[in-house]
Design a protein around this motif. Structure first.
Motif, short mmCIF file in Angstrom:
data_model
loop_
_atom_site.label_atom_id
_atom_site.label_comp_id
_atom_site.label_asym_id
_atom_site.label_seq_id
_atom_site.Cartn_x
_atom_site.Cartn_y
_atom_site.Cartn_z
N HIS A 70 0.82 -1.22 0.00
CA HIS A 70 0.00 0.00 0.00
C HIS A 70 0.85 1.26 0.00
O HIS A 70 0.49 2.25 -0.65
N ARG A 71 1.98 1.24 0.70
CA ARG A 71 2.88 2.39 0.64
C ARG A 71 3.37 2.60 -0.79
O ARG A 71 3.46 3.72 -1.29
N GLY A 72 3.67 1.49 -1.47
CA GLY A 72 4.12 1.57 -2.85
C GLY A 72 3.03 2.06 -3.79
O GLY A 72 3.31 2.85 -4.70
N LEU A 73 1.79 1.61 -3.59
CA LEU A 73 0.70 2.11 -4.43
C LEU A 73 0.56 3.63 -4.29
O LEU A 73 0.34 4.33 -5.28
N ASP A 74 0.68 4.12 -3.05
CA ASP A 74 0.61 5.57 -2.84
C ASP A 74 1.69 6.29 -3.64
O ASP A 74 1.43 7.30 -4.30
N GLN A 75 2.90 5.76 -3.61
CA GLN A 75 4.01 6.38 -4.33
C GLN A 75 3.81 6.30 -5.84
O GLN A 75 4.11 7.25 -6.57
N LEU A 76 3.33 5.15 -6.30
CA LEU A 76 3.08 5.00 -7.73
C LEU A 76 2.06 6.01 -8.23
O LEU A 76 2.25 6.64 -9.27
N ARG A 77 0.99 6.18 -7.47
CA ARG A 77 -0.04 7.14 -7.87
C ARG A 77 0.54 8.56 -7.92
O ARG A 77 0.23 9.32 -8.84
N ARG A 78 1.34 8.90 -6.93
CA ARG A 78 1.97 10.23 -6.93
C ARG A 78 2.91 10.40 -8.12
O ARG A 78 3.13 11.51 -8.59
N ALA A 79 3.46 9.29 -8.61
CA ALA A 79 4.37 9.33 -9.76
C ALA A 79 3.63 9.29 -11.09
O ALA A 79 4.26 9.23 -12.15
N GLY A 80 2.28 9.30 -11.05
CA GLY A 80 1.51 9.36 -12.28
C GLY A 80 0.90 8.05 -12.75
O GLY A 80 0.23 8.01 -13.78
N TRP A 81 1.11 6.98 -12.02
CA TRP A 81 0.55 5.67 -12.38
C TRP A 81 -0.96 5.71 -12.30
O TRP A 81 -1.54 6.26 -11.36
N LYS A 82 -1.62 5.16 -13.29
CA LYS A 82 -3.09 5.20 -13.37
C LYS A 82 -3.74 3.85 -13.06
O LYS A 82 -4.87 3.60 -13.44
N GLY A 83 -3.04 2.97 -12.39
CA GLY A 83 -3.61 1.69 -12.02
C GLY A 83 -3.22 0.54 -12.92
O GLY A 83 -3.61 -0.60 -12.68
N HIS A 84 -2.44 0.82 -13.95
CA HIS A 84 -1.93 -0.23 -14.83
C HIS A 84 -0.74 0.32 -15.60
O HIS A 84 -0.51 1.53 -15.62
N GLY A 85 -0.02 -0.58 -16.20
CA GLY A 85 1.14 -0.19 -16.99
C GLY A 85 2.44 -0.66 -16.37
O GLY A 85 2.47 -1.12 -15.22
N PRO A 86 3.50 -0.56 -17.11
CA PRO A 86 4.79 -1.08 -16.68
C PRO A 86 5.37 -0.37 -15.45
O PRO A 86 5.31 0.84 -15.33
N ILE A 87 5.90 -1.19 -14.57
CA ILE A 87 6.64 -0.72 -13.39
C ILE A 87 7.97 -1.48 -13.44
O ILE A 87 8.11 -2.55 -12.84
N PRO A 88 8.93 -0.99 -14.19
CA PRO A 88 10.12 -1.79 -14.50
C PRO A 88 10.99 -2.14 -13.29
O PRO A 88 11.35 -1.28 -12.50
N TRP A 89 11.32 -3.42 -13.20
CA TRP A 89 12.26 -3.94 -12.20
C TRP A 89 13.64 -3.30 -12.40
O TRP A 89 14.37 -3.08 -11.44
N GLU A 90 13.97 -3.01 -13.63
CA GLU A 90 15.29 -2.46 -13.94
C GLU A 90 15.54 -1.11 -13.27
O GLU A 90 16.68 -0.72 -13.08
N HIS A 91 14.48 -0.41 -12.91
CA HIS A 91 14.59 0.87 -12.20
C HIS A 91 14.61 0.56 -10.70
O HIS A 91 13.58 0.22 -10.11
N GLU A 92 15.77 0.63 -10.09
CA GLU A 92 15.95 0.16 -8.71
C GLU A 92 14.93 0.71 -7.71
O GLU A 92 14.46 -0.05 -6.84
N PRO A 93 14.54 1.98 -7.76
CA PRO A 93 13.54 2.45 -6.80
C PRO A 93 12.19 1.73 -6.88
O PRO A 93 11.41 1.76 -5.92
#
Length: 136
Positions: A70-93
């Motif tokens: 849930h902490r990660g979902l909050d951060q993803l949304r703040r980063a512009g994520w709309k509930g789907h799409g790539p979240i690359p493992w290659e990007h360490e954060p």
């Protein structure tokens, strides 16, 4: 533009870097200490979830993993994520969130929440095939 999908799919979501928790964990600071001082760090919660799971405490692992997720979902949304799409493992954060997602699925399976475990596994595969290859 990096991450642009020329076929019209959603762009990659790249979380901002927060090196303090990662550096603390890699230097051997206890994950509970890191989570207490960095409660938004999915990585710290994923570490706690992994440790609890390895110790056979699946319920605690589930709770830690759900917090990190849930902490990660909050951060993803703040980063512009709309509930789907790539979240690359290659990007360490992004790895803390992806590890928490995997830990949540594993712990859900361990407590008999098969449907949740399957959703988590599919979400991981959809978000990052590389993370699925690494973590499953």
């Amino acid at each position: 533009m990096p991450g642009e999908d020329l076929l019209g799919g959603p762009p990659e979501t790249l979380l901002p870097d927060d090196p303090a928790p990662r550096e603390a964990l890699s230097s051997g600071v206890d994950p509970a200490t890191v989570a207490a001082s960095n409660p938004t760090s999915s990585l710290a919660w994923a570490e706690l979830a992994d440790r609890a799971f390895e110790a056979g405490d699946v319920v605690t692992s589930y709770a830690f993993a759900r917090t990190g997720y849930h902490r990660g979902l909050d951060q993803l949304r703040r980063a512009g994520w709309k509930g789907h799409g790539p979240i690359p493992w290659e990007h360490e954060p992004n790895r803390g969130f992806l590890r928490a997602l995997r830990a949540l699925g594993r712990a859900a399976e361990g407590i008999g929440e098969t449907e949740e475990a399957e959703r988590c596994t599919q979400f991981l595969r959809d978000s990052s095939p590389a993370a699925a290859d690494e973590l499953l």
